[in-house]
Design a protein around this motif. Sequence first.
Motif, short mmCIF file in Angstrom:
data_model
loop_
_atom_site.label_atom_id
_atom_site.label_comp_id
_atom_site.label_asym_id
_atom_site.label_seq_id
_atom_site.Cartn_x
_atom_site.Cartn_y
_atom_site.Cartn_z
N ARG A 280 -41.74 -35.47 -81.55
CA ARG A 280 -40.80 -35.83 -80.42
C ARG A 280 -41.02 -37.22 -79.87
O ARG A 280 -40.21 -38.19 -79.55
N LYS A 281 -42.55 -37.50 -79.76
CA LYS A 281 -42.85 -38.82 -79.05
C LYS A 281 -42.56 -40.01 -79.81
O LYS A 281 -42.06 -40.93 -79.29
N PHE B 199 -44.69 -32.21 -80.60
CA PHE B 199 -44.84 -33.27 -79.86
C PHE B 199 -44.86 -34.65 -80.60
O PHE B 199 -44.23 -35.60 -80.18
N ASN C 245 -37.96 -33.76 -72.81
CA ASN C 245 -38.52 -33.01 -73.92
C ASN C 245 -38.21 -33.66 -75.12
O ASN C 245 -39.18 -33.82 -76.07
N ASN D 181 -36.02 -32.76 -77.93
CA ASN D 181 -36.45 -31.62 -79.04
C ASN D 181 -35.06 -31.62 -79.92
O ASN D 181 -34.64 -30.39 -79.95
N SER E 197 -41.94 -26.31 -78.71
CA SER E 197 -40.54 -26.81 -79.26
C SER E 197 -40.72 -26.66 -80.74
O SER E 197 -41.58 -26.68 -81.55
N SER F 45 -45.37 -32.94 -73.47
CA SER F 45 -46.31 -32.61 -74.66
C SER F 45 -46.69 -31.19 -75.00
O SER F 45 -47.28 -31.15 -76.01
N GLU F 46 -46.25 -30.36 -74.17
CA GLU F 46 -46.50 -28.93 -74.35
C GLU F 46 -45.97 -28.69 -75.89
O GLU F 46 -44.69 -28.91 -76.09
N ASP F 47 -46.62 -28.42 -76.85
CA ASP F 47 -46.06 -27.99 -78.00
C ASP F 47 -45.63 -26.65 -78.19
O ASP F 47 -46.14 -25.71 -79.01
N ASP G 142 -47.47 -39.07 -71.91
CA ASP G 142 -47.56 -37.69 -72.22
C ASP G 142 -47.41 -37.01 -70.81
O ASP G 142 -48.32 -37.39 -69.91
#
Length: 368
Positions: free
Chosen positions: A203-204, A200, A164, A166, A196, A192-194, A221
Amino acid sequence: MSEYAISSVSPKDSYTNKGVDELLLKEGIRRDKNLDYTAAMLDEDYNVIATGSCYGNTLRCMAVSSDHQGEALMNDIVSHLVEYQASRGNFHLFLYTKLNSAKFFGSLGFTEIARVESANIVFMENRRSGFREYLEQLHKDTEEQMPSVTENASGTGIAAIVMNANPFTLGHQYLVETAATASKLLHVFIVSEDASLVPFTVRKRLVMEGTAQWKNIIYHDSGSYMISSSTFPAYFQKDSDQVIEGQAGIDLSVFTKIAEALSINVRFVGDEPNSVVTGLYNKIMAQQLPEAGMECRIITRMTEGEADASARDQDKAISASTVRSAIQQGDFEKLKSLVPETTYRFFMSEEAQPIIKTIREAAEVIHY
């Protein structure tokens, strides 16, 4: 279509929300903590006789009063939720349900992706070819990135990490370094679930910038097929251990199919000495991945001040929680010691100010 109307339920509508909670409880369901829309069907006496909710692109907490079974009310609830999702641009939908309900949702156009018999849970989507298309996309992503990737000549096997991040920390970086050094090729899946505190896209970017020195990495992703523990639905499972078992089981079932498609034979995970949830999750993976023909390597988490992660001081283990806590407290000197230069540089930038504000205002930044 039934004679009863369906309407949305405002969070401020204490009467109807109480009715929703009572119906869910009566049908053996707890209201999920992650919901962004709830609908209810009321009878002529204003009793809630059916309900359903959404979170992101998932359908959740659906129930019909046992006094109205056989009236096809669930069909109406699902149709309403699907229409609502379409109104906000969500057409690819997912749901988690009990084993004995899977056939019913199959009749409404949902296709099974994975199931865990022991946890009484089935993961479904409303596209018959959705997961197959996702696997095809993973192949495409791999082929597109391969020209810029050099396989590690001294490494063996094809590995994977799911994170994740995060945000992305020195602990994450150490895990990637360990996996990349030991493997010919490393697939890194970023959730990729937003949901956090760090979006995303950020984070990526931080993951890719913080791992650019290793040239044998393919980035992916996760899409909607790998979700974080914070948003895994737990409303019809009995206790916290069953929730973890359910998520781990679904994750491993999905991941096994991904691994087969990409010829992955080892999954690297970081230990989490301060997290009961992650500890149990890792234990389940260590048991089940070998049964699927894969190795599970649990890497000791890097600790503060230990570049080689040789010390095992649980209180000083570097995690995203520790980083978020440092940001919340405004301790940027400590932050600098916990994250790669690329992550630190981002949080010192103007672009990071809205994220820092969100973290500082968050009620809880520690992951247990």
